[in-house]
Every structure is written in structure tokens, then in C-alpha cells.
Scaffold this active site. Sequence first.
Site, short mmCIF file in Angstrom:
data_model
loop_
_atom_site.label_atom_id
_atom_site.label_comp_id
_atom_site.label_asym_id
_atom_site.label_seq_id
_atom_site.Cartn_x
_atom_site.Cartn_y
_atom_site.Cartn_z
CG HIS A 24 -26.85 -64.58 -56.58
ND1 HIS A 24 -27.91 -65.09 -55.89
CD2 HIS A 24 -26.23 -65.65 -57.15
CE1 HIS A 24 -27.95 -66.40 -56.04
NE2 HIS A 24 -26.93 -66.76 -56.80
CG HIS A 78 -24.05 -75.74 -60.40
ND1 HIS A 78 -24.67 -75.21 -61.51
CD2 HIS A 78 -24.42 -74.94 -59.36
CE1 HIS A 78 -25.36 -74.14 -61.16
NE2 HIS A 78 -25.23 -73.96 -59.86
CD GLU A 80 -24.87 -69.58 -59.34
OE1 GLU A 80 -25.58 -70.54 -59.01
OE2 GLU A 80 -25.13 -68.38 -59.07
CG ASP A 82 -21.40 -70.71 -56.46
OD1 ASP A 82 -21.70 -70.85 -57.65
OD2 ASP A 82 -22.15 -71.06 -55.53
CG HIS A 145 -29.27 -72.76 -58.55
ND1 HIS A 145 -28.18 -71.93 -58.49
CD2 HIS A 145 -30.34 -71.94 -58.62
CE1 HIS A 145 -28.54 -70.69 -58.52
NE2 HIS A 145 -29.84 -70.65 -58.59
CG ASP A 164 -26.07 -74.85 -56.00
OD1 ASP A 164 -25.02 -74.66 -55.37
OD2 ASP A 164 -26.39 -74.21 -57.00
CE1 TYR A 192 -27.08 -72.60 -51.07
CE2 TYR A 192 -28.75 -74.10 -51.90
CZ TYR A 192 -27.54 -73.44 -52.05
OH TYR A 192 -26.81 -73.63 -53.20
CG HIS A 225 -22.87 -73.66 -51.25
ND1 HIS A 225 -21.84 -72.78 -51.47
CD2 HIS A 225 -23.60 -73.66 -52.39
CE1 HIS A 225 -21.94 -72.28 -52.70
NE2 HIS A 225 -23.00 -72.80 -53.27
FE1 FEO Z 1 -25.91 -72.50 -58.16
FE2 FEO Z 1 -23.68 -72.72 -55.47
O1 FEO Z 1 -24.28 -72.31 -57.22
#
Ligand code: FEO
Length: 399
Positions: A24, A78, A80, A82, A145, A164, A192, A225
Amino acid sequence: MSKNELAKGIHWVGAVDWDIRDFHGYSTYKGTTYNAFLVIDEKVTLFDTVKHSHKGELLRNIRAIIDPEKIDYIVVNHVEMDHSGSLPELVELIKPEKVFCSPMGQKAILDHFHRPDWPFEVVKSGDEVSLGKRTVQFIETRMLHWPDSMFSFLKEDGILFSSDAFGQHLASSERFDDEVDLSEVMKESAKYYANILYLFAPLIQKLLASVAEMNLNIKMIAPDHGVIWRTHQSEILAAYDKWSRAESDKKALVIYDSMWHSTEEMAHAVSDGLLDAGVSTNLVNLQVHHRSDVMTQVLGAKAVVLGSSTLNNGLLPRMAGFLMYMRGLKPTNKIGATFGSFGWSGEAVSLMNKALEEMKINVIEDGMKVKYVPDEEKLEECREMGRRIGKAVCDSFDK
Ligand code: FEO
């Protein structure tokens, strides 16, 4: 233990996205991973899932350990996409006894997937659940996040699933921080932070303080991640502390875009002045640097000096786009200044000043404008401006 095992019975089962180059609007030249973790206990538990495109890899990794239908609990740290994109198919296949999430997590899951029939178990900060031999403690981390975000802490093993936070967009076959180049991991961690979490600095300070108060015996930090911190936890915690306190180095950035090289010449002259004042300075031409790499440099710089030619009574589009991006990330504790060439109207400097002031960056100069092409006298004025900004940077470190 296998290379993907964090401790006996605790497995990484996520996916590596070697090809992603845009997240994004954030440039991910090194790809990323979507980490998910499987804990084999009396209640077999899956922490997070992966992006929908990678659900096959997640399922292959789970099947190498256990039949997915034997999973009892899914924890959604989370929502989101991903981390939750595969959730509907996983819930369908697994038919879990419980889906754990924060109160905001339940709302977000309903808004994403519209399945009020899932077996939600809503948990708040401090709530615990036993998996058998192990206990999970939940810690809500609102806005880190998203409003739904939370950490899950495996108490007996000292493993913090941190969603995150503390992550990096870094694809790797290695799973741990001591198996890869630490300087690269720290660089990607800074990128990041600068592009995902920068605006939440006050919340990060509070979170670090409350985690310290909880006195958790953290042996490993496993973000969603990148690599897992099993050796260098203190380094990443110290870096988050520094970044979220908005501490910068005695550094300046001269960030610019130019039409016919006049603003570029000014940028070089301003940079020379900053260097004369003893301030380490990077010239950042927006024609060749991606906005997300520029933000990583902004994180560590005390001064942000912007240059743009005036185009159609406005800014050059790369500068306008960069300012829009930077405004959202809310950098603090910076000194700002602006410059630019123009032909007849010259609005760029005042527009950049306004944008910096809106970001609460301390603009210490009116801004330097040059009509068409700078002569030597104007370039010397630019150098002089650079020296003044450099002095202000040095003074801010002498206080
Ligand atoms: Fe806020 Fe890796 O998603």
C-alpha cells in the site's frame, strides 16, 4: 528441532512473499513474510493467518505438522488482510472451537467477513487462556497498527507474538535474527517503523512502558513480518524506544525535485552550507528516491529542507505527493526550511512552508526563492541559508 520451530511444539507456519514490491504505497524491494504460528498443546492453536494469495503455503506448512482439522483455536492478533485474508477459508476448513480476538478485532472481523456465526471469544488486555501446558496472555495494542491489534504472550515459553510491531518487510528462508545480516534487519525495521508506525509514537512509548511494568519474561519476539527476534530483542526494543521518543541524529536531508536544474543547483548549494556547518547531509532527489525510502531517512534526520520549482502555481507533483505521504506519518521534533526556483508566480516555497507548519515542523527560514536560474550570488545565499540551518541543528544538540 526443525528450522521453523521457535521452541519445542511451537512452529512458524507462515508464508514468504518473495515478489511483493509495493505494500500500500511502501516499496518492499526485499519482499516480505506473513508469519503465522502453530502451537501444539492440548488445545492446538493457530496464531494469525496469511494474505489470501498465500493460503496454500500456510496450509502446506500446517499439514507438514498436523491435520489442520485438529486445530482447536485460532487467535486473530490483527485483522488487516495480510494476516486475515485466509481466515474465512481456514475457519471453514478447521471449524475451530474458538476464534480469539480483541473487542475491536471482533468488530473489524465482522466488517471484513460478515460472519457473526463464527465462535468468537473476545479477550481484553490481561485476559489469559490455557492451552494445556501453556498459557496465553493477551495484551491489546490499539492502533499498533489498527484499533484491533493485540499481542499474545506465551507465558511459559516467553514468546511474544507481536503482530505488526517489531516487524520488517524482508523475505527470507531464515526465520531468526541471528541467521541473517543484523544491519539489514535493523535497516528494514527502521523503514517499517517510519512507514507504518511513525504516527503512533506516543502510543508506542506508552506500550513500551506498560510492557516493562508487566515484567514479562520475554525470551523471543515473533512479529508477523520478517525474522523472529531470539537474540537481539534488546536492540529492537531500544530502537523502538529511540524512534518513538523522536530522537534524531545531527543530520539534515535536502529533499527536492527540479524542472530545469535550477532548484537542483540550489539544493546542492544548501547542502554545501549544511556541510560547512558540520552537519551530515544527504541530498534526496525525489525523481530517483521512493517516498518510503525518504521517510526512513526522515526518521533519523533533525532537519528536513525541501526544494521544489513552481509548476502551474503549485508544487512539482512528486513533492506534493511526498508531502501528502509525510503529513500522514506525522514526524515530530524536526527543523524545517524551504527553497525553490520559479518563473513568474513562485508559490512553491510558501506551499511547502504551509505544509511543514501543518505538520508542526519548526520552520526557521522564510524560504529562498530564485527567479529562473540562480547566479553565483544567489547560490551563495543558498549556502548561507544552509549554514544557518546547520547552526540551528548544532544548537539543538548543544542544549
Ligand atoms: Fe497492519 Fe501487517 O498489517
